[in-house]
Each structure stands twice: as C-alpha cells, then as structure tokens.
Design a protein around this motif. Structure first.
Motif, PDB file in Angstrom:
ATOM      1  N   ARG B  46       0.641  -0.981  -0.209  1.00 60.80           N
ATOM      2  CA  ARG B  46       0.023   0.081   0.001  1.00 60.80           C
ATOM      3  C   ARG B  46       0.520   1.383   0.109  1.00 60.80           C
ATOM      4  O   ARG B  46       0.053   2.013  -0.523  1.00 60.80           O
ATOM      5  CB  ARG B  46      -1.269   0.261   1.087  1.00 60.80           C
ATOM      6  CG  ARG B  46      -2.037  -0.863   1.203  1.00 60.80           C
ATOM      7  CD  ARG B  46      -2.647  -0.699   2.635  1.00 60.80           C
ATOM      8  NE  ARG B  46      -4.089   0.077   2.520  1.00 60.80           N
ATOM      9  CZ  ARG B  46      -5.207  -0.049   1.736  1.00 60.80           C
ATOM     10  NH1 ARG B  46      -5.222  -0.923   0.780  1.00 60.80           N
ATOM     11  NH2 ARG B  46      -6.110   0.799   1.667  1.00 60.80           N
ATOM     12  N   ALA B  49       1.562   1.549  -3.454  1.00 61.29           N
ATOM     13  CA  ALA B  49       1.138   2.553  -4.628  1.00 61.29           C
ATOM     14  C   ALA B  49       0.500   3.958  -4.345  1.00 61.29           C
ATOM     15  O   ALA B  49       0.205   4.761  -5.106  1.00 61.29           O
ATOM     16  CB  ALA B  49      -0.063   1.162  -3.785  1.00 61.29           C
ATOM     17  N   TYR B  51      -0.632   5.101  -1.122  1.00 58.94           N
ATOM     18  CA  TYR B  51      -2.147   4.576  -0.137  1.00 58.94           C
ATOM     19  C   TYR B  51      -1.541   5.368   1.052  1.00 58.94           C
ATOM     20  O   TYR B  51      -2.437   5.887   1.583  1.00 58.94           O
ATOM     21  CB  TYR B  51      -2.824   3.703  -0.047  1.00 58.94           C
ATOM     22  CG  TYR B  51      -3.477   3.377  -0.957  1.00 58.94           C
ATOM     23  CD1 TYR B  51      -3.239   2.094  -1.730  1.00 58.94           C
ATOM     24  CD2 TYR B  51      -4.607   4.013  -1.420  1.00 58.94           C
ATOM     25  CE1 TYR B  51      -3.903   1.089  -2.723  1.00 58.94           C
ATOM     26  CE2 TYR B  51      -4.931   3.261  -2.841  1.00 58.94           C
ATOM     27  CZ  TYR B  51      -4.828   1.965  -3.644  1.00 58.94           C
ATOM     28  OH  TYR B  51      -5.601   1.643  -4.495  1.00 58.94           O
ATOM     29  N   LEU B  52      -0.198   4.593   2.012  1.00 58.71           N
ATOM     30  CA  LEU B  52      -0.034   5.809   3.131  1.00 58.71           C
ATOM     31  C   LEU B  52       1.557   6.034   2.557  1.00 58.71           C
ATOM     32  O   LEU B  52       2.576   5.324   1.876  1.00 58.71           O
ATOM     33  CB  LEU B  52       0.659   3.810   3.658  1.00 58.71           C
ATOM     34  CG  LEU B  52      -0.377   2.942   4.416  1.00 58.71           C
ATOM     35  CD1 LEU B  52       1.009   1.643   5.024  1.00 58.71           C
ATOM     36  CD2 LEU B  52      -0.028   4.154   6.090  1.00 58.71           C
ATOM     37  N   LYS B  53       1.320   6.344   3.691  1.00 57.62           N
ATOM     38  CA  LYS B  53       3.026   7.725   3.352  1.00 57.62           C
ATOM     39  C   LYS B  53       3.898   7.069   4.768  1.00 57.62           C
ATOM     40  O   LYS B  53       3.438   7.184   5.388  1.00 57.62           O
ATOM     41  CB  LYS B  53       2.282   9.123   4.445  1.00 57.62           C
ATOM     42  CG  LYS B  53       1.897   9.859   2.873  1.00 57.62           C
ATOM     43  CD  LYS B  53       2.477  11.510   2.759  1.00 57.62           C
ATOM     44  CE  LYS B  53       1.006  11.520   4.379  1.00 57.62           C
ATOM     45  NZ  LYS B  53      -0.504  11.627   3.362  1.00 57.62           N
ATOM     46  N   GLY B  75       1.327   6.133  -8.092  1.00 59.85           N
ATOM     47  CA  GLY B  75       0.038   5.557  -8.263  1.00 59.85           C
ATOM     48  C   GLY B  75      -0.675   5.787  -9.468  1.00 59.85           C
ATOM     49  O   GLY B  75      -0.464   5.206 -10.021  1.00 59.85           O
ATOM     50  N   CYS B  78       0.917   2.345 -11.679  1.00 62.59           N
ATOM     51  CA  CYS B  78       0.879   1.110 -11.264  1.00 62.59           C
ATOM     52  C   CYS B  78      -1.187  -0.024 -11.333  1.00 62.59           C
ATOM     53  O   CYS B  78      -1.626   0.825 -10.537  1.00 62.59           O
ATOM     54  CB  CYS B  78       1.605   0.928  -9.803  1.00 62.59           C
ATOM     55  SG  CYS B  78       0.065   1.398  -8.419  1.00 62.59           S
ATOM     56  N   HIS B  79      -0.634  -1.163 -11.470  1.00 60.67           N
ATOM     57  CA  HIS B  79      -1.782  -1.127 -11.129  1.00 60.67           C
ATOM     58  C   HIS B  79      -1.802  -2.144  -9.894  1.00 60.67           C
ATOM     59  O   HIS B  79      -0.913  -3.069  -9.186  1.00 60.67           O
ATOM     60  CB  HIS B  79      -2.812  -3.063 -11.579  1.00 60.67           C
ATOM     61  CG  HIS B  79      -2.798  -2.161 -13.148  1.00 60.67           C
ATOM     62  ND1 HIS B  79      -3.706  -1.996 -13.213  1.00 60.67           N
ATOM     63  CD2 HIS B  79      -2.162  -2.525 -14.740  1.00 60.67           C
ATOM     64  CE1 HIS B  79      -4.428  -1.770 -14.657  1.00 60.67           C
ATOM     65  NE2 HIS B  79      -3.497  -2.239 -15.134  1.00 60.67           N
ATOM     66  N   PHE B  80      -2.720  -1.622  -8.526  1.00 60.49           N
ATOM     67  CA  PHE B  80      -2.852  -1.763  -7.164  1.00 60.49           C
ATOM     68  C   PHE B  80      -3.837  -3.580  -7.402  1.00 60.49           C
ATOM     69  O   PHE B  80      -5.386  -3.086  -7.657  1.00 60.49           O
ATOM     70  CB  PHE B  80      -3.200  -1.350  -6.586  1.00 60.49           C
ATOM     71  CG  PHE B  80      -3.062  -1.974  -4.873  1.00 60.49           C
ATOM     72  CD1 PHE B  80      -4.304  -1.836  -4.348  1.00 60.49           C
ATOM     73  CD2 PHE B  80      -2.156  -1.980  -4.321  1.00 60.49           C
ATOM     74  CE1 PHE B  80      -4.754  -2.703  -2.688  1.00 60.49           C
ATOM     75  CE2 PHE B  80      -1.660  -2.537  -2.967  1.00 60.49           C
ATOM     76  CZ  PHE B  80      -2.542  -2.697  -1.918  1.00 60.49           C
ATOM     77  N   LEU B  84      -9.626  -7.080  -1.503  1.00 57.16           N
ATOM     78  CA  LEU B  84     -11.223  -6.843  -2.895  1.00 57.16           C
ATOM     79  C   LEU B  84     -10.877  -6.627  -3.858  1.00 57.16           C
ATOM     80  O   LEU B  84     -10.144  -6.632  -4.709  1.00 57.16           O
ATOM     81  CB  LEU B  84     -11.504  -5.650  -2.127  1.00 57.16           C
ATOM     82  CG  LEU B  84     -11.512  -5.145   0.035  1.00 57.16           C
ATOM     83  CD1 LEU B  84     -12.218  -3.825  -0.112  1.00 57.16           C
ATOM     84  CD2 LEU B  84     -12.697  -6.231   0.268  1.00 57.16           C
TER      85      LEU B  84
ATOM     86  N   ASP C  77     -16.756  -2.539  -1.922  1.00 57.44           N
ATOM     87  CA  ASP C  77     -15.967  -3.541  -2.980  1.00 57.44           C
ATOM     88  C   ASP C  77     -15.080  -3.552  -3.019  1.00 57.44           C
ATOM     89  O   ASP C  77     -14.691  -4.225  -4.696  1.00 57.44           O
ATOM     90  CB  ASP C  77     -17.660  -4.131  -4.190  1.00 57.44           C
ATOM     91  CG  ASP C  77     -17.657  -2.839  -4.502  1.00 57.44           C
ATOM     92  OD1 ASP C  77     -16.643  -2.252  -4.948  1.00 57.44           O
ATOM     93  OD2 ASP C  77     -18.078  -2.670  -5.544  1.00 57.44           O
ATOM     94  N   ILE C  85      -6.311   4.803  -7.169  1.00 59.17           N
ATOM     95  CA  ILE C  85      -5.158   5.541  -7.609  1.00 59.17           C
ATOM     96  C   ILE C  85      -4.717   5.692  -9.004  1.00 59.17           C
ATOM     97  O   ILE C  85      -3.681   5.616  -9.617  1.00 59.17           O
ATOM     98  CB  ILE C  85      -3.936   4.584  -7.091  1.00 59.17           C
ATOM     99  CG1 ILE C  85      -4.562   3.300  -7.652  1.00 59.17           C
ATOM    100  CG2 ILE C  85      -3.639   4.605  -5.833  1.00 59.17           C
ATOM    101  CD1 ILE C  85      -3.504   1.957  -7.475  1.00 59.17           C
ATOM    102  N   PHE C 221      -7.591   5.754   3.238  1.00 60.07           N
ATOM    103  CA  PHE C 221      -7.292   4.189   2.966  1.00 60.07           C
ATOM    104  C   PHE C 221      -5.453   4.862   3.639  1.00 60.07           C
ATOM    105  O   PHE C 221      -5.305   3.944   3.401  1.00 60.07           O
ATOM    106  CB  PHE C 221      -7.275   5.135   1.412  1.00 60.07           C
ATOM    107  CG  PHE C 221      -8.099   4.495   1.071  1.00 60.07           C
ATOM    108  CD1 PHE C 221      -9.799   5.310   0.103  1.00 60.07           C
ATOM    109  CD2 PHE C 221      -9.103   3.174  -0.328  1.00 60.07           C
ATOM    110  CE1 PHE C 221     -10.377   5.069  -0.408  1.00 60.07           C
ATOM    111  CE2 PHE C 221     -10.301   2.797  -0.322  1.00 60.07           C
ATOM    112  CZ  PHE C 221     -10.906   3.570  -0.763  1.00 60.07           C
ATOM    113  N   GLN C 222      -5.523   5.161   4.331  1.00 56.00           N
ATOM    114  CA  GLN C 222      -4.409   4.910   4.998  1.00 56.00           C
ATOM    115  C   GLN C 222      -4.383   3.730   5.613  1.00 56.00           C
ATOM    116  O   GLN C 222      -5.109   3.842   5.673  1.00 56.00           O
ATOM    117  CB  GLN C 222      -3.826   6.325   6.192  1.00 56.00           C
ATOM    118  CG  GLN C 222      -2.552   7.412   4.645  1.00 56.00           C
ATOM    119  CD  GLN C 222      -2.537   8.287   5.687  1.00 56.00           C
ATOM    120  OE1 GLN C 222      -2.918   8.944   6.686  1.00 56.00           O
ATOM    121  NE2 GLN C 222      -2.144   9.609   4.554  1.00 56.00           N
TER     122      GLN C 222
END
Lengths: 59, 214, 222, 247
Positions: B46, B49, B51-53, B75, B78-80, B84, C77, C85, C221-222
């Motif tokens: 993450r 990608a 999401y997380l710093k 971001g 890339c595909h993440f 889910l 979902d 992203i 989302f973090q």
C-alpha cells in the motif's frame, strides 16, 4: 440580600446554570486527570516506561 | 523503468511495522514478498502504491533509466490488486472490464478497448461468462475478473497483494502466465504471497525478520 | 475527461439498474409529506402557508438518506481503492460521484416535489419556482453531502452520524431555498435576490466540497 | 500554539502556568461578580434582569472563540502537522460545547422576562444553536472513529468545513430572521452600552477567557496523559507478544 426585582428567580437561575455547568466541567477535568495519572503511575510501577517503547508513537 | 526506494519506515496506529527497508526493482523483474502475517507485506504494497505515506524514506519510480528528474508518481503507473476485488455485482463481466479499461487508461473507450477486453477475458478464461452479471460469479471467478483488470490498461508496475486468494490450481497457472508475460515485456511486479507462484527468476524479500513480530 | 464522464455514466447506470436507492428516497419523500397533514390537521390555508418549508425540509431529509450510497458501495467492494490511484484526480472522482448522486436523487426529488405540493395545497404559480430552486439546491445538497459521506465512510452507525454532521451545513440552502419560493407566494423580499444566493451557495459547494471530501477519503485509505 | 513544540515540554510548562491561571481566574471572577452585582445600575427598561447579560454575552463570545481555536488547531494539524494541534482541538470541543450550552440557557432565561417566552428565534440565539450542533457533530465524529490519527484529521476537516460555512449560516439566519420578524424588541447588549454596564461586562469577558484557557490547558494535559496510556498499552501488548525477542 439585595433586592433583584420581580425576576430575581431568572437571574439566580441563569447564574446557577453557568456556575453549575462550569463547576461540573472543572470537576470532570480534575477527575479525568487523576484517573489517567493513576493508570500511568500503575504502568510506571510495573516497569513499562515510555523509554522502552522505541516506537515513534505520538511523542 | 525502475522502482527504487530506500530505508522505508512504516508506522501504523502508533506501532512500527517495519523500518530501514530498501528495494530496487528493475524493468523485467518480479519481486516476491514473503513473511508471516502481520509482517507488513500489505503495508509495504500500500505504501508503494501511494495509499500510505512512509514515516521516513523515499519511493521513486524512475522512467526509462536516464535521469529524467521528473518521476511519475507511483499511483499513476501501477495496478494495485488488494484483498477486495473491485467488482460491481450489478454489472456484467464485460461491463466491469469496459469501465476499468476506459477509467484506468483515461482515453475514449474506442475500438481498441473492445479488443483489449476480449484478450483480457481470454487470458483469465472468462470469455464464456462475459455477459453474466458479476453477482452470480463464484469467488474464484470474481478474483479472476479482478485480475483481468491488470490486462485492460497498460501499466508498468503491478502490485499484487495475495493475488492467489480463492484461485484454484488452474487459475493460478493463468495468473503466473500473465505475470510472466508482463515481466517478459519489460514490466515490473511486486507480489505478496504464500503460495509458490511459479514465476521464473523472481527475487524474494523476507519481511518480518526484524522487530520480532511473529 | 473521458474518465470523468465514464465514472458519472457508470454511477448513473448503477443507480438505475439497482433502482432501490432512488425508490427509497422518493418513497420517503412521499410518506413524510403525506403524514404531515395527518399530524397538523386538514386546515388547507395553514398547509398552503407551510408547504414550501415542509417540502424543502422533507427534500433535505430524503436526500440525506441516500448520501452514504455515494461512496459506501464502492468502498466496500474495493472499486474506490482502485479508482483513487487511477488517472483521475481524487477531487474529480468526488465531483463525478456527487453529480451522479445529484442526477439520480436530487433531480427526481425536485421533479416530484410539485406533485407533493398538491397534497399541501401549494399555490399553483409557485410550482415552477419550486422545481427550479430545488434543482439548484439539491446540487449543493449532493456536494456538501459528499463531505459528510466521506467523513463517515466505513464507520459504525454512519447514517445517524452523517445527519448530525451534515444537517447544520444544510441550513443556508434550506433558508434561501424556502426564501426564494416564499418570495414568489407572499414574499416581502424579491425572488431573484434569494435565488441568486442559493445558486452562489451551490456553486461554492461544487468548488469547495471536492477538496474537503478528497482529503477525508485520502485519509480513509491510509 | 506553535511555541508548545512537543508534549513533554508542554506538560512541564503547563504544570508551572496552570496554578497562576487558576488564581487569576478566581481573582477576575471575584471582581467581575462584585461589579456586575453591586456597581452596575439596573437597566432603565429591563431592571435587574440586565445582570444576566454579564454571563450570557461572555459565554456566547467564548463559544465563538473556542470554535475559532479549534479551526486554528485544525489548520495546525493538517497544514503544519503540529504534534499538539490535534490534542488542542480534541480538548477544546467539549469545553466549547459547554459554553455554547450555557449561552443558550442563559439566553432563553433572559428571554423569558424580556420577551415573555423561553425560546425566541432571534438571529443570534439561532446561530448559537446551530453552532451547538456543529460542536455535537465534531464530538460525535471524533468518538465514532477508533483510530486516533484518523479521528484527529477527519475532525479537523469537519471543523474547517464548519468554519467556512459558519459565516454563511450567520448571514442566512440574520436574513431569515429579518424576513419573519421585525427587529427584535430589545437589542441584546452591544456598543451603545453605558460605561457602568460596559466595564463589568468587559471584566467578566476577560474572566471567562482566562477561565477558558485554564480549562483548555487542563483538558490538553489530560489528553496527553490519555495518549501516553494508550502508547504504553501498545508497548505492553508488543512486549507480551514477543517475550523471547531481545529488546
């Protein structure tokens, strides 16, 4: 006591509300402070001090 | 194309997950993240990608090797694939892929998209199910539909978090082929997985060794 | 830009195909308006006087019901995770989803309002103004609502919390919405003045809400 | 706020400052109450009930100021990532709610003798009521989120959204009020006050402000202690999880 006229009740009530509300807030803050300090002292007693926590956490 | 990061530190919820972690993935390479649960594989992915710093350290995606200076943010390149699936059950399999093709690639979903979608459906053996609402699909089929998204928009870096969840043996082979094709074509992949994915010359990175989180 | 259009089209198709979301908002709107005369009594000229206010308040409450639908389904979902992203900046994703929510909820509610106005003996020549102000007002409702939806995303009793957080923010829209309709019926003040302010509020919401909601989503989302 | 750089420094600094603040508050209140009851003359129209103003107006003023402080703390958190900003915002919200509540109650108690009803939809009272809902929203949002860092940031966003919308709410409520009701019979205080009433009001306002800073500082201290307890609990859990690993 000085005469506060026909609506003295409202004056006393509003002062009562303010002083009551603020007193409740002060008491709660003091109580909460003591409670947290007690838990911290308990941790201290058991030797888990912040120094040992190397994680960044909120310091 | 090169993904480069040095001494990354990740702190979540006041707890340090990992620190001082560096990785360097060149074009045409696949990196497998191994390690027990809670070792920070998902957090690392993450973080890569975007999401997380990271608490400290840097992540850079250099384009084409020569110092272009201006690095594209990870971001957009890339595909993440997370736990889910990102599948809408009211839409049919084809509609799901059509949306992702148009949304992720950003241009008009013209003729080229239809061909790309067919290829993606074929690659994950979903062609027979393409007009069925995704709600009827089994977990494995939904996972394959989620993975098919990787093929509908050209992105150099694939970040896969436990991609083989609910996939049967045959589907895992399909996934391995897709990743191999992508890596052979100069793309990069970073995957967190427990199963042996059967990807040739994949480097591995052990997480969770430090910090004693078992 | 095609990413933006495809997202709006997708959300609209999703809402139409699902049908439930729009149905519940309209149904709730109808029931609230139908119940009120039972509570307030059949006095027609009383109802006529309070009709704009009641229609607007019920509209805000009905829109509130479907607000968490803006992000929740995609959050649960995993689609939102992938969208974030994607090439489209987060603020435009929020704007696209708010516009889709406006089209699938705000517009139907605004169009059905005059029909409910009949129940409340609303003055006939106020119908056109009612629909116009509601169309503009619900735009602001959807965008400001997106902030609340982003803030309460994934929380336990999100719905209740959402209304507590968002309803105070709807006060200006409510006041100027009702003000402009009343201006036509009885109005000491002019219609254009309050309607212009209502448009200004909605436009401000369109510009500012995506930033606030985007920041909130980024943190989720973090 | 920027000077209170880090929590440990703040704890020492506030430990030294707090007693002085409490003393100053007590002194100011003593003077203020004396002035408002004895030196201030009864109003020619309202008679004695004007004395309610000496606590109603400062409460309302504090309610607004507190929301301003929360907004500044929120900016401090989101923009400068200041370590104490979140603590300050979280500590200030309940205090602000209490001041708004007292302002509303005293406002309505003042309304009864003056306008004959407990609640009148006067523009200022209505705005303070909506401000009260904004406070409840802030507190409710923060309680609904268990992850501390996220709770802080999301509440900061809501606080900033609230700050942007507050003037619009104030404007619309005033506009709405003039539409439905002729200008309220009695102007509630304001600059036209005679000095004999203005001075007690100012003293009480300063007393309330100093009280607020004392309460806020104490609440921040409690919050910092609570976070230290939480951090220690995490350490305890980690150490329990890995007894054999060398520290």
């Amino acid at each position: 006591m000085m005469d506060l006229g026909p609506h003295a009740a409202f004056i006393w009530m509003s002062y009562g509300v303010v002083i009551g509300g603020l007193a409740a807030l002060v008491l709660w803050l003091i109580h909460d402070g003591r409670k947290q300090q007690a838990v911290l002292d308990d941790f201290e007693a058991r030797g888990i001090t912040r120094r040992s926590a190397q994680s960044g956490g909120t310091e | 194309m090169r993904l480069f990061s040095e001494n990354l530190t990740c702190v979540r919820g006041g707890r340090e997950i990992f620190s001082g972690l560096s990785l360097d993935v060149q074009g045409g390479e696949c990196l497998l993240l191994l390690g027990p649960n809670g070792a920070g594989k998902t957090s690392l992915l993450r973080m890569l990608a975007g999401y997380l710093k990271p608490a400290s350290g840097t992540i850079r995606l250099e384009d084409g090797g020569e110092e272009t200076g201006e690095d594209i943010t990870v971001g957009e390149a890339c595909h993440f694939v997370g736990h889910l699936n990102g599948v809408k059950s009211q839409f049919t399999v084809r509609e799901n892929l059509a949306f992702w093709a148009c949304f992720l690639s950003g241009e008009k979903n013209g003729e080229s998209d239809a061909a790309v979608i067919e290829k993606a459906l074929g690659a994950f053996a979903l062609s027979s199910l393409c007009d069925i609402p995704a709600g009827y699909l089994s977990a494995g089929q939904k996972r394959r539909l989620c993975l098919a998204r990787l093929l509908v928009a050209a992105r150099p870096l694939w970040l896969l978090d436990e991609p083989t969840v609910s996939l049967d043996k045959k589907s895992q082979v399909l996934l391995a082929n897709a990743v191999n094709a992508h890596v052979a074509g100069g793309g990069m992949a970073v995957a967190a997985t427990h199963l042996e994915l059967g990807i040739e010359n994949a480097q591995t990175l052990e997480l969770g060794g430090r910090g004693g989180r078992q | 830009m095609s990413g933006f259009k495809s997202l709006v089209a997708r959300d609209i198709r999703l809402a139409l195909r699902e049908g439930g979301a729009i149905g519940t908002a309209l149904g709730f709107y109808l029931i609230v308006i139908a119940i009120l005369p039972l509570g307030l009594g059949p006095d027609l000229n009383l109802l006529a006087r309070i009709a704009p206010g009641v229609l607007w308040v019920a509209l805000l409450l009905s829109a509130l019901l479907s607000l968490d639908r803006i992000f929740l389904n995609d959050f649960e979902d995993g689609s939102l995770e992938v969208m974030i992203i994607g090439p489209l900046p987060l603020e435009l994703i929020v704007a696209a989803k708010s516009i889709a929510h406006w089209i699938t909820t705000g517009v139907p509610l605004a169009l059905i309002a005059p029909v409910l106005g009949l129940l409340l003996n609303l003055d006939i020549n106020a119908f056109g103004v009612l629909v116009l102000t509601m169309l503009v007002g619900t735009l602001g409702v959807s965008f400001i609502g997106a902030i609340g939806a982003a803030l309460t995303l994934g929380l336990g009793r999100g719905g209740l919390l959402l209304s507590l957080i968002i309803l105070p923010l709807y006060v200006p829209i409510l006041i100027f919405g009702v003000g402009s309709v009343m201006a036509v019926i009885v109005g000491p003040s002019s219609f254009t003045a309050s309607f212009m302010i209502l448009c200004a509020i909605s436009l401000a919401a369109i510009v500012l809400a995506p930033w606030a909601a985007g920041a909130a989503l980024r943190m989720k989302f973090q | 706020m920027l000077r209170f750089a880090n929590p440990t420094w703040f704890m020492n600094f506030s430990a030294r400052l707090l007693p002085w603040l409490v003393g100053l508050t007590a002194l100011l209140f003593a003077i203020g109450l004396y002035m408002s009851f004895f030196t201030a003359p009864p109003d020619y129209q309202q008679g004695e009930t004007v004395r309610i103003m000496f606590i109603h107006v400062p409460s309302a003023w504090l309610a607004m100021m507190c929301y301003g402080l929360i907004a500044v703390s929120s900016i401090g958190l989101l923009v400068w990532r200041h370590p104490l900003a979140d603590v300050s915002a979280k500590a200030a919200a309940p205090i602000g709610a209490v001041f708004t509540f007292t302002a509303l109650v005293t406002g309505s108690l003042w309304g009864k003798p003056m306008w004959g009803t407990y609640w009148v939809w006067d523009a200022r009272l209505t705005s303070v009521l909506i401000l009260f809902f904004l406070y409840l929203g802030l507190i409710a949002l923060r309680n609904a989120i268990d992850d501390e860092v996220q709770a802080g940031k999301l509440s900061a966003i809501l606080a900033l959204v609230g700050t942007v919308i507050l003037p619009i709410i104030k404007f619309s409520v005033n506009w709405w009020n003039t539409l439905h009701q002729p200008a309220s019979v009695m102007r509630m205080g304001g600059s036209t006050l005679h000095s004999s009433i203005l001075y007690p009001l100012l003293v009480m306002a300063v007393a309330f402000t100093v009280l607020f800073f004392a309460l806020h500082m104490k609440a921040m201290r409690n919050e910092i202690l609570r976070r230290r307890v939480a951090a220690l609990r995490i350490t305890q859990v980690d150490e329990a999880m890995t007894p054999q690993a060398a520290e």
